[in-house]
Design a protein around this motif. Structure first.
Motif, PDB file in Angstrom:
ATOM      1  N   GLU A 104       4.170  -3.349   2.685  1.00  0.00           N
ATOM      2  CA  GLU A 104       4.014  -3.466   1.238  1.00  0.00           C
ATOM      3  C   GLU A 104       2.566  -3.170   0.842  1.00  0.00           C
ATOM      4  O   GLU A 104       1.625  -3.419   1.607  1.00  0.00           O
ATOM      5  CB  GLU A 104       4.380  -4.883   0.785  1.00  0.00           C
ATOM      6  N   SER A 105       2.391  -2.682  -0.376  1.00  0.00           N
ATOM      7  CA  SER A 105       1.046  -2.339  -0.849  1.00  0.00           C
ATOM      8  C   SER A 105       0.131  -3.554  -0.895  1.00  0.00           C
ATOM      9  O   SER A 105      -1.080  -3.448  -0.665  1.00  0.00           O
ATOM     10  CB  SER A 105       1.132  -1.702  -2.241  1.00  0.00           C
ATOM     11  N   SER A 106       0.702  -4.735  -1.158  1.00  0.00           N
ATOM     12  CA  SER A 106      -0.124  -5.948  -1.202  1.00  0.00           C
ATOM     13  C   SER A 106      -0.714  -6.270   0.163  1.00  0.00           C
ATOM     14  O   SER A 106      -1.859  -6.727   0.268  1.00  0.00           O
ATOM     15  CB  SER A 106       0.705  -7.129  -1.691  1.00  0.00           C
ATOM     16  N   GLU A 107       0.055  -6.028   1.227  1.00  0.00           N
ATOM     17  CA  GLU A 107      -0.456  -6.271   2.577  1.00  0.00           C
ATOM     18  C   GLU A 107      -1.480  -5.197   2.971  1.00  0.00           C
ATOM     19  O   GLU A 107      -2.483  -5.498   3.633  1.00  0.00           O
ATOM     20  CB  GLU A 107       0.701  -6.308   3.566  1.00  0.00           C
ATOM     21  N   THR A 109      -3.451  -3.718   0.953  1.00  0.00           N
ATOM     22  CA  THR A 109      -4.679  -3.999   0.209  1.00  0.00           C
ATOM     23  C   THR A 109      -5.589  -4.951   0.988  1.00  0.00           C
ATOM     24  O   THR A 109      -6.819  -4.794   0.995  1.00  0.00           O
ATOM     25  CB  THR A 109      -4.342  -4.601  -1.169  1.00  0.00           C
ATOM     26  N   ARG A 110      -5.006  -5.927   1.634  1.00  0.00           N
ATOM     27  CA  ARG A 110      -5.796  -6.886   2.424  1.00  0.00           C
ATOM     28  C   ARG A 110      -6.535  -6.184   3.554  1.00  0.00           C
ATOM     29  O   ARG A 110      -7.657  -6.561   3.907  1.00  0.00           O
ATOM     30  CB  ARG A 110      -4.889  -7.980   2.974  1.00  0.00           C
ATOM     31  N   GLU A 113      -9.454  -3.903   2.099  1.00  0.00           N
ATOM     32  CA  GLU A 113     -10.646  -4.675   1.704  1.00  0.00           C
ATOM     33  C   GLU A 113     -11.619  -4.873   2.859  1.00  0.00           C
ATOM     34  O   GLU A 113     -12.824  -5.017   2.641  1.00  0.00           O
ATOM     35  CB  GLU A 113     -10.210  -6.028   1.146  1.00  0.00           C
TER      36      GLU A 113
END
Length: 539
Positions: A104-107, A109-110, A113
């Protein structure tokens, strides 16, 4: 100015990882090659592909039971116990498709960063999607097989069961296509003819150094030059077949065939003693084309002769050899004076409590020196002649604690150059990797490692097979090809580039032991003004 350390992320399925991978990460931290900045752990690990067949699992279990190894590359060690590890832990739950893992894009993103330079894949399944684009230098992954001929798996299995001579291993930057990423390291080992477990064990132990070597090279020359150098590993694949574990029926056929070959091999080995012999011929015109005229020297009673070297002193030619005593089960160095294609009786030159072989002789400042293989003593030992050719004393011990094989010295550009095979790890093979060192002074032992070490990582052309020689301004290096078995062929390697920063070579000629019926191999060749000498192997 000091370099900026690369930032690594490690992809794992469990906190416990195989011992070979644990040692790899430990080496990276110990040598300060990069910063391990984050650990990415799989929250829902799942095996790649379908479940292996019952008979394949039975075979694997029996193989591990019958063929033990001294150090098991697949023992589990906790990554959290790595000395000096200070990494952020990120738990990931991939989107699991048939054989691949997406995120997923949220994972993602982590991970973005943290700005990793490299992700090292030691877990998860086939990675797909944008995760491959996040690290600046890509996702690095091992393929324990030669991806030019063997994609898929199981690792190191088909090579044994199908009787392939070599087992490749590859480090690559992953792409969307299975085992077809950008290759940044290749190596080849001799396939263990009997055991998949032993075959895999030595290959995995060796491969732990692939990533540290690349990191070290990036630190030495920078990313741009490293990328240029990586082009040498690229090759066009000639096989798009993806292998997978055999089914029960296929395993029956493979198992019976493998059992028959193994029994045949063991019977032959038990009924026929290993015999090495020395052959002499004329060196008129420095030609090695006509080997049919070679004459056999008889082995002394109770022993065999191998590793022949020729030297000339005060008008006489001396043949130095390893003489292996069957009763003592170890070798010593003996010599004979040659005349008119005959050798006098062999006399003792040097014996120790441990095995000696490969008597490499050279003269410097009016003194004769002999550098021998003494790997069982875990050092290189240099001897000097008190009374040539029969009396020698220890002059210098180099590389204490290291197992080194077939050391060969040559003087070039005012420097002494040492070619020698090394075991990178106690669980790896001694046949695969050739290292190069240089020194301004022979006796100080101040050997400087070549920045491209190992300069060869290929069982087909690594281990030295005699003196280097020069023809028409070009250097040539005899090398052992032990892919089929120890001492199968000699390859004459043409050296293309050679200085303190660069080294490359290519095969110029292959010498096979076909000059007499029944010979199975040859692994040392040398010349003098009038003589040519080789050894041969048979059972």
């Amino acid at each position: 100015m000091p370099h900026t350390r690369l930032k690594l992320g490690i992809l794992i399925d469990h906190y416990t990882i195989p011992a070979w991978a644990w040692e790899m990460l430990s080496l990276i931290l110990k040598e300060d090659l990069a910063e391990i900045d984050l650990i990415l752990i799989n929250q829902s690990p799942k095996a790649s592909g379908t479940k292996s067949s019952f008979l394949y699992r039975v075979y694997s279990k029996l193989d591990r039971a019958f063929f033990k190894v001294n150090r098991n590359a697949f023992d589990r060690k906790d990554i959290r116990e790595l000395p000096g590890l200070n990494a952020e832990l990120i738990r990931l739950k991939p989107i699991q498709k048939k054989y691949s893992d997406w995120f997923e894009s949220s994972e993602l993103t982590r991970i973005i960063e943290r700005k990793p330079d490299i992700l090292i894949r030691l877990g998860f399944r086939i990675l797909k999607g944008d995760i491959l684009k996040i690290p600046a230098l890509g996702v690095w992954s091992f393929h324990h097989g030669d991806n030019l001929v063997n994609r898929g798996g199981p690792p190191c299995f088909w090579e044994v069961l199908k009787g392939w001579e070599t087992t490749g291993s590859v480090l690559q930057i992953l792409s969307e296509k299975l085992d077809d990423g950008k290759v940044i390291y290749r190596s080849w080992s001799r396939t263990d003819p009997l055991s998949v477990h032993r075959n895999a064990n030595k290959v995995y132990w060796k491969s732990l150094y692939f990533i540290p070597r690349n990191l070290e090279r990036i630190n030495q020359v920078g990313i741009a030059q490293w990328k240029v150098e990586c082009e040498k590993w690229e090759a066009n694949s000639t096989n798009d077949v993806t292998l997978k574990p055999p089914g029960n029926l296929e395993m029956v056929g493979l198992g019976l065939s493998h059992l028959a070959k193994t029994l045949k091999r063991k019977i032959k080995e038990n009924l026929n003693k290993e015999v090495w012999q020395i052959w002499l011929g004329s060196n008129a015109g420095n030609s090695i084309a006509d080997l049919k005229s070679l004459k056999l020297l008889p082995n002394p009673k109770g022993s065999y002769l191998a590793d022949p070297f020729l030297v000339e002193e005060q008008g006489a030619t001396y043949l130095f050899v390893e003489q292996f005593d069957y009763a003592k089960r170890k070798g010593f160095i003996s010599f004979a004076r040659l005349t008119k294609r005959k050798a006098f009786e062999f006399e003792l030159a040097l014996e120790e409590d441990f095995h000696l072989s490969y008597p490499f002789l050279f003269k410097e400042d009016g003194k004769w020196y002999m550098l021998v293989e003494s790997s069982s003593s875990k050092s290189l030992r240099l001897y000097v002649a008190n009374e040539f050719p029969s009396k020698w004393k220890l002059a210098k011990t180099w590389f204490e604690g290291k197992e080194m094989y077939d050391p060969t010295i040559v003087k070039k550009d005012g420097l002494f150059w040492l070619f020698v095979n090394e075991k990178p790890h106690s669980g790896a093979s001694s046949f695969d990797e050739l290292c190069l060192y240089y020194s301004e002074d022979l006796l100080t032992g101040d050997w400087i490692s070549h920045p491209l070490n190992p300069i060869v990582s290929d069982v087909r052309s690594s281990r030295p097979a005699g003196n280097l020689f020069i023809e028409n301004g070009t250097w040539f290096r005899p090398a052992q090809d032990s892919a089929k078995h120890y001492g199968h062929h000699i390859r004459i390697q043409k050296i293309v580039f050679w200085d303190k920063e660069n080294y490359s070579e290519q095969t110029f000629k292959i010498i096979s032991a076909d000059w007499s019926p029944g010979l199975m191999g040859t692994h040392t060749i040398n010349f003098s003004k009038n003589w040519l000498v080789l050894d041969s192997f048979k059972r």
